[in-house]
Design a protein around this motif. Structure first.
Motif, PDB file in Angstrom:
ATOM      1  N   GLN A 370      27.557   4.998  50.151  1.00 39.16           N
ATOM      2  CA  GLN A 370      27.995   6.348  49.753  1.00 39.16           C
ATOM      3  C   GLN A 370      29.516   6.479  49.874  1.00 39.16           C
ATOM      4  N   VAL A 371      30.083   5.922  50.932  1.00 41.52           N
ATOM      5  CA  VAL A 371      31.545   5.981  51.123  1.00 41.52           C
ATOM      6  C   VAL A 371      32.256   5.228  50.004  1.00 41.52           C
ATOM      7  N   LEU A 372      31.792   4.027  49.696  1.00 39.21           N
ATOM      8  CA  LEU A 372      32.439   3.226  48.653  1.00 39.21           C
ATOM      9  C   LEU A 372      32.355   3.912  47.287  1.00 39.21           C
ATOM     10  N   ILE A 373      31.220   4.538  47.009  1.00 43.13           N
ATOM     11  CA  ILE A 373      31.084   5.256  45.735  1.00 43.13           C
ATOM     12  C   ILE A 373      32.070   6.423  45.678  1.00 43.13           C
ATOM     13  N   ASN A 374      32.232   7.132  46.799  1.00 40.67           N
ATOM     14  CA  ASN A 374      33.210   8.228  46.835  1.00 40.67           C
ATOM     15  C   ASN A 374      34.629   7.724  46.563  1.00 40.67           C
ATOM     16  N   LEU A 375      34.982   6.614  47.212  1.00 40.46           N
ATOM     17  CA  LEU A 375      36.340   6.071  47.039  1.00 40.46           C
ATOM     18  C   LEU A 375      36.548   5.557  45.621  1.00 40.46           C
ATOM     19  N   LEU A 376      35.541   4.911  45.057  1.00 36.72           N
ATOM     20  CA  LEU A 376      35.661   4.446  43.671  1.00 36.72           C
ATOM     21  C   LEU A 376      35.745   5.616  42.697  1.00 36.72           C
ATOM     22  N   ASP A 377      34.990   6.665  42.993  1.00 35.24           N
ATOM     23  CA  ASP A 377      35.038   7.851  42.140  1.00 35.24           C
ATOM     24  C   ASP A 377      36.447   8.448  42.139  1.00 35.24           C
ATOM     25  N   ASN A 378      37.079   8.502  43.298  1.00 33.70           N
ATOM     26  CA  ASN A 378      38.457   8.990  43.364  1.00 33.70           C
ATOM     27  C   ASN A 378      39.401   8.084  42.595  1.00 33.70           C
ATOM     28  N   ALA A 379      39.256   6.771  42.780  1.00 37.90           N
ATOM     29  CA  ALA A 379      40.132   5.823  42.087  1.00 37.90           C
ATOM     30  C   ALA A 379      39.999   5.950  40.577  1.00 37.90           C
ATOM     31  N   ILE A 380      38.787   6.183  40.109  1.00 35.48           N
ATOM     32  CA  ILE A 380      38.566   6.330  38.663  1.00 35.48           C
ATOM     33  C   ILE A 380      39.209   7.614  38.153  1.00 35.48           C
ATOM     34  N   LYS A 381      39.082   8.701  38.913  1.00 31.39           N
ATOM     35  CA  LYS A 381      39.616   9.990  38.483  1.00 31.39           C
ATOM     36  C   LYS A 381      41.139   9.996  38.407  1.00 31.39           C
ATOM     37  N   TYR A 382      41.783   9.290  39.334  1.00 27.41           N
ATOM     38  CA  TYR A 382      43.240   9.409  39.456  1.00 27.41           C
ATOM     39  C   TYR A 382      43.983   8.156  39.007  1.00 27.41           C
ATOM     40  N   SER A 383      43.388   7.399  38.101  1.00 30.22           N
ATOM     41  CA  SER A 383      44.082   6.258  37.502  1.00 30.22           C
ATOM     42  C   SER A 383      43.704   6.176  36.031  1.00 30.22           C
ATOM     43  N   GLU A 384      44.554   5.536  35.273  1.00 29.49           N
ATOM     44  CA  GLU A 384      44.312   5.414  33.833  1.00 29.49           C
ATOM     45  C   GLU A 384      43.153   4.466  33.549  1.00 29.49           C
ATOM     46  N   ALA A 385      42.499   4.681  32.382  1.00 30.04           N
ATOM     47  CA  ALA A 385      41.312   3.893  32.040  1.00 30.04           C
ATOM     48  C   ALA A 385      41.637   2.413  31.873  1.00 30.04           C
ATOM     49  N   ALA A 386      42.875   2.099  31.463  1.00 30.72           N
ATOM     50  CA  ALA A 386      43.231   0.696  31.234  1.00 30.72           C
ATOM     51  C   ALA A 386      43.533  -0.044  32.536  1.00 30.72           C
ATOM     52  N   GLN A 387      43.710   0.684  33.625  1.00 29.68           N
ATOM     53  CA  GLN A 387      44.080   0.048  34.893  1.00 29.68           C
ATOM     54  C   GLN A 387      42.812  -0.351  35.657  1.00 29.68           C
ATOM     55  N   PRO A 388      42.714  -1.601  36.094  1.00 26.34           N
ATOM     56  CA  PRO A 388      41.530  -2.044  36.837  1.00 26.34           C
ATOM     57  C   PRO A 388      41.563  -1.518  38.276  1.00 26.34           C
ATOM     58  N   ILE A 389      40.402  -1.489  38.886  1.00 25.73           N
ATOM     59  CA  ILE A 389      40.263  -1.083  40.291  1.00 25.73           C
ATOM     60  C   ILE A 389      39.779  -2.300  41.073  1.00 25.73           C
ATOM     61  N   GLU A 390      40.352  -2.531  42.239  1.00 23.09           N
ATOM     62  CA  GLU A 390      40.038  -3.717  43.027  1.00 23.09           C
ATOM     63  C   GLU A 390      39.252  -3.344  44.282  1.00 23.09           C
ATOM     64  N   LEU A 391      38.219  -4.131  44.538  1.00 18.05           N
ATOM     65  CA  LEU A 391      37.467  -4.060  45.787  1.00 18.05           C
ATOM     66  C   LEU A 391      37.678  -5.378  46.520  1.00 18.05           C
ATOM     67  N   ILE A 392      38.322  -5.317  47.674  1.00 22.49           N
ATOM     68  CA  ILE A 392      38.702  -6.534  48.392  1.00 22.49           C
ATOM     69  C   ILE A 392      37.967  -6.557  49.733  1.00 22.49           C
ATOM     70  N   VAL A 393      37.338  -7.671  50.034  1.00 21.89           N
ATOM     71  CA  VAL A 393      36.661  -7.869  51.317  1.00 21.89           C
ATOM     72  C   VAL A 393      37.369  -9.001  52.038  1.00 21.89           C
ATOM     73  N   GLU A 394      37.756  -8.743  53.315  1.00 26.22           N
ATOM     74  CA  GLU A 394      38.454  -9.775  54.081  1.00 26.22           C
ATOM     75  C   GLU A 394      38.184  -9.583  55.566  1.00 26.22           C
ATOM     76  N   GLN A 395      38.522 -10.615  56.310  1.00 30.11           N
ATOM     77  CA  GLN A 395      38.365 -10.581  57.764  1.00 30.11           C
ATOM     78  C   GLN A 395      39.710 -10.918  58.401  1.00 30.11           C
ATOM     79  N   ILE A 396      40.199 -10.010  59.268  1.00 31.12           N
ATOM     80  CA  ILE A 396      41.491 -10.197  59.936  1.00 31.12           C
ATOM     81  C   ILE A 396      41.320  -9.848  61.400  1.00 31.12           C
ATOM     82  N   ASN A 397      41.646 -10.814  62.284  1.00 28.16           N
ATOM     83  CA  ASN A 397      41.596 -10.580  63.731  1.00 28.16           C
ATOM     84  C   ASN A 397      40.259  -9.987  64.172  1.00 28.16           C
TER      85      ASN A 397
END
Length: 473
Positions: A370-397
């Motif tokens: 649910q959190v990720l869908i909310n964040l993606l929904d915001n990213a889609i609303k406030y960026s242009e259609a031609a601009q891609p959205i990135e989901l990055i998974v990483e492990q640090i410390n």
């Protein structure tokens, strides 16, 4: 260099804490210290002046006694000897160790007699206006005296006397220096004692500030400030603060109950209304275009209101502690890919997934989705259609991190600190067109923190934003 940098940072924090010009501790310490310095300085100055005057008075009386004898002795010897010899004889008779005497004519141009230790420098000092004070002549300290001498009511000249008080003056200077040193040490000790006392007196207020800063909205009804060793005034302030906390807690609880009740009561009839509108749109073939558009608009608004009420219910449950989290090991790579695929099914936006290694964390899968869908929904609303959205998974410390990055309009710096507040929207006009109510990020923050994580944001205006969700691995 790290220990040195850490030490510098510690000193900087201490300096900010204890040398803050606006703090009550600094002001009280400074004002009382200045008063102490002024008082001790005044006492030291008065004592030094009094000791000097006592020294002058003691030796002046001695010189005046000899000066009072001088005219009588001169008159006595003038009957038997010439004037110059009588004067010299008188000077020899009244002279005592440390006392220099010389006699000048009435016009002051001729020295008629003097004692053996009188020098030209000393005689030149006698020409200055003489006051009851200490004069420095060369490397010696003198008390000077001048008096008129008359024989048989006929002015004969002026007698000058200089009492050497060098030894006494050195002792006085040493005593004054010792007194100054004692006053300085006493002042420093007083300032230190005052600072420590003021700091100790203000500790209840600092403790009160610390406790108040740790109180959250959920703790209002269970939080009470306890200051047992505080002064009466601070205890009264703490009692008043506790009463305010109790009133705020009651108001907060009433607000949560109201929001939860009203959301629950409104959601059911609105769901019915939405269902009838959708059914009417599907089954009615005799509606014109205007009627269909009106029904579609009403249905969309009903759905938006239902979503708003659901969000309010979620927040009310979270605030009340009724939200349950089913934490389990979840492979974040699979969850992120699933959300990206889900976004692609309902839109034409490009969502890129980047993950170099498999990352696992203890989370509630549905809540995080649910959190990720909310964040993606915001990213889609406030960026242009031609601009891609990135989901990055990483492990640090030993931390599992999911980043949602867009290249949209960005967030102004003055708004970054408030975007997780409820009903806060950066751009009211744009939010109105996109249908946002300012609850999505607030819900996301509540859910992430409920799972033991934290959410952060970085943004550059005109370049895009990046939301980071961090969980302990």
């Amino acid at each position: 260099m790290k220990p040195i940098a850490k030490l510098k940072e510690t000193f900087r924090q201490l300096r900010q804490r204890h040398l803050d010009p606006d703090s009550l501790q600094f002001r009280l310490t400074l004002e009382i210290s200045l008063l102490s310095i002024l008082g001790l300085s005044s006492v030291a100055a008065w004592t030094s002046w009094k000791m000097q005057q006592l020294l002058i008075t003691t030796h002046t009386q001695k010189v005046e006694y000899i000066a009072n004898r001088f005219p009588r002795d001169v008159e006595l010897y003038s009957d038997m000897l010439p004037v110059a010899e009588g004067l010299q004889k008188t000077i020899d008779n009244v002279s005592v160790p440390g006392l220099s005497i010389w006699f000048k004519s009435t016009d002051g141009t001729m020295t008629l007699a003097k004692s053996s230790e009188v020098t030209d420098e000393l005689m030149s000092s006698g020409e200055m206006p003489l006051k009851p004070q200490v004069y420095r002549v060369g490397d010696r300290y003198k008390i000077l005296y001048r008096g008129d001498v008359a024989v048989k009511n006929k002015p004969l000249g002026k007698v000058y006397m200089a009492q050497d008080i060098t030894a006494e003056q050195h002792q006085l200077i040493a005593a004054i220096q010792g007194l100054t040193a004692v006053c300085i040490l006493a002042t420093l000790a007083t300032i230190l004692a005052i600072a420590m006392r003021i700091r100790r007196s203000l500790q209840p207020l600092q403790e009160m500030s610390r406790m108040a800063g740790a109180i959250s909205a959920a703790d209002l009804n269970n939080s009470q400030l306890q200051l047992n060793n505080a002064p009466t005034e601070v205890k009264e302030l703490a009692q008043t603060f506790n009463m305010m906390l109790s009133r705020l807690g009651d108001a907060w609880e009433q607000q949560r109950q109201f929001i939860g009740n009203i959301s629950h009561e409104l959601r059911t009839p609105l769901t019915v209304v939405s269902g009838y509108l959708q059914s009417l749109l599907r089954r009615s073939n005799n509606l014109n275009d205007y009627q269909r558009e009106a029904l579609a608009t009403a249905g969309a608004e009903a759905d938006r209101t239902i979503k708003l009420l659901q969000d309010l219910l979620d927040l009310a449950r979270a605030d009340s502690g009724y939200t349950r989290y089913h934490l389990a090991p979840v492979l974040l790579n699979d969850l992120v890919s699933e959300v990206a695929d889900l976004t692609g099914e309902f839109g034409d936006r490009t969502v890129r997934v980047a993950a170099k290694v498999n990352v696992e964390a203890m989370v509630d899968r549905d809540r995080l989705k649910q959190v990720l869908i909310n964040l993606l929904d915001n990213a889609i609303k406030y960026s242009e259609a031609a601009q891609p959205i990135e989901l990055i998974v990483e492990q640090i410390n030993k931390q599992a991190i999911i980043r949602v990055r867009d290249r949209g309009i960005g967030i102004p710096l003055q708004d970054l600190g408030r975007i997780f507040d409820r009903f806060y929207r950066v751009d009211e006009d744009r939010a109105r067109t996109t249908g946002g109510y300012g609850l999505g990020l607030a819900i996301s923050k509540t859910l992430v923190e409920g799972m033991g994580g934290k959410i952060m944001v970085r943004s550059t205006l005109g370049e895009g934003s990046e939301f980071s969700i961090v969980f302990p691995k």
